[in-house]
Design a protein around this motif. Structure first.
Motif: not given
Length: 360
Positions: A313-320, A329-332
């Motif tokens: 969920e953090w990766a989604k926010i970071q990508r947005d 990095a979060s996705l990994q």
């Protein structure tokens, strides 16, 4: 002529109090009324069943479950030779308890059902109540919720008839867990609150009542989870966080690492819902650190899974927000945690493969 000495089987007062503080979500009893009878055993006889029983308890408290089971299995035939029904019943009970902790549910059920037969045959109502609630826990774990609710209610009926308030508080808390798992949230909250009220009254009268204090800790934790589920729409998690923080105080006071690990994980979920991802990751990491030190694949897998979800969920926010490097990095990290969760759960499920009681 051999010298004969009286030997008292382990009293459940100290043993169950210790076990109660290590049982995670499910609370275990501490009942002084269950001190067992003395047995005359020759001082020259070795090994001694009581010594093996105590050795198994010490191993259990160190979370060396396989070794504990081996000690109790060695004690069992010795108690049979002494015609000690309570010794054999208690041994079967403990083997069932440790087997459940290892995820060996079929073995747990087999031993607990034998222990139940003995307690019912000897009209040992306090022990019967405890075994019924333990069987309910196993059924709860394998997804047989209707039987779990029925057994908890039977156990609670006995506890109330014996006017054992500490036991009634413990069972009410555990019954609430099953209601929560079956999405009967209002019934769950009612059971948690009833458990909390009884336990708080007991502690008010006796500050040294660790059984009741442990119940307070778990009831607050479970209320925190239930409140979070109820308030997700409004994102109002104040009550959930407050309950969890009160639970954490109890866990730290009693040295209950399993409760502490569960509370940190719960807080991680709440912080994620509030988009406080750094706090969520920290909370889940504390939970993982705690469960890594114990032989408990179920809890460790859940904590890794929840941290993976937070990273995702953090990766989604970071990508947005346009931060591709941070998102990758979060996705990994999410993938790494998920891999650990799956492999841990796979190992656990191997123990269930031949379990006829399993519910898919």
């Amino acid at each position: 002529m051999k010298q004969v000495k009286p030997v008292t089987i382990l009293t459940l007062l100290s043993t169950f109090t210790a076990l109660a503080l290590l049982s995670g979500y499910i609370l275990w009893p501490a009942d002084a009324s269950l001190a067992l009878e003395s047995i005359n055993v020759s001082s020259e006889e070795e090994p001694h069943p009581d010594d093996l029983m105590e050795q198994g308890v010490e191993q259990f408290l160190q979370e060396q479950f396989e070794l504990a089971i081996a000690s109790w299995q060695e004690a069992y035939p010795l108690y049979e030779q002494l015609n000690s029904t309570q010794g054999t019943s208690l041994t079967l009970f403990y083997i069932g308890l440790a087997s459940n902790r290892l995820g060996n549910y079929s073995i747990a059920l087999q031993n607990l059902e034998q222990a139940l037969e003995i307690s019912q045959a000897t009209a040992d109502r306090p022990t019967e109540s405890q075994i019924l609630s333990t069987l309910a826990e196993v059924f709860n774990e394998i997804g047989n919720y209707s039987d779990a609710i029925r057994l908890y209610k039977d156990s609670l009926t006995i506890a109330n008839s014996l006017q054992n308030l500490s036991e009634a508080a413990r069972i009410s808390n555990n019954l609430g867990l099953v209601y929560f798992r079956t999405e009967q949230t209002e019934q769950a909250i009612a059971q948690y609150q009833q458990s909390l009220e009884i336990a708080e009254a007991l502690v008010a009268n006796n500050a040294a009542d660790e059984q009741a204090e442990a119940t307070i800790g778990y009831a607050h934790h479970h209320l925190g989870i239930a409140m979070a589920m109820q308030t997700m729409g409004s994102r109002n998690f104040d009550a959930a966080i407050e309950h969890d923080l009160q639970s954490l105080v109890v866990a730290e006071k009693l040295g209950d690492q399993r409760l502490a690990g569960a509370v940190h994980r719960s807080l991680g979920v709440v912080y994620e819902e509030l988009d406080e991802f750094s706090n969520a990751i920290d909370a889940h990491s504390q939970s993982i650190s705690i469960f890594q030190t114990s032989n408990n694949p179920r809890e460790l897998s859940r904590s890794y899974n929840n941290r993976a979800h937070a990273y995702l969920e953090w990766a989604k926010i970071q990508r947005d927000a346009g931060d591709e490097l941070a998102a990758d990095a979060s996705l990994q990290k999410a993938q790494d945690d998920l891999n650990v969760a799956v492999s841990t759960l796979k190992a656990l499920r191997e123990n269930l493969a031949a379990d006829d009681q399993r519910v898919s």
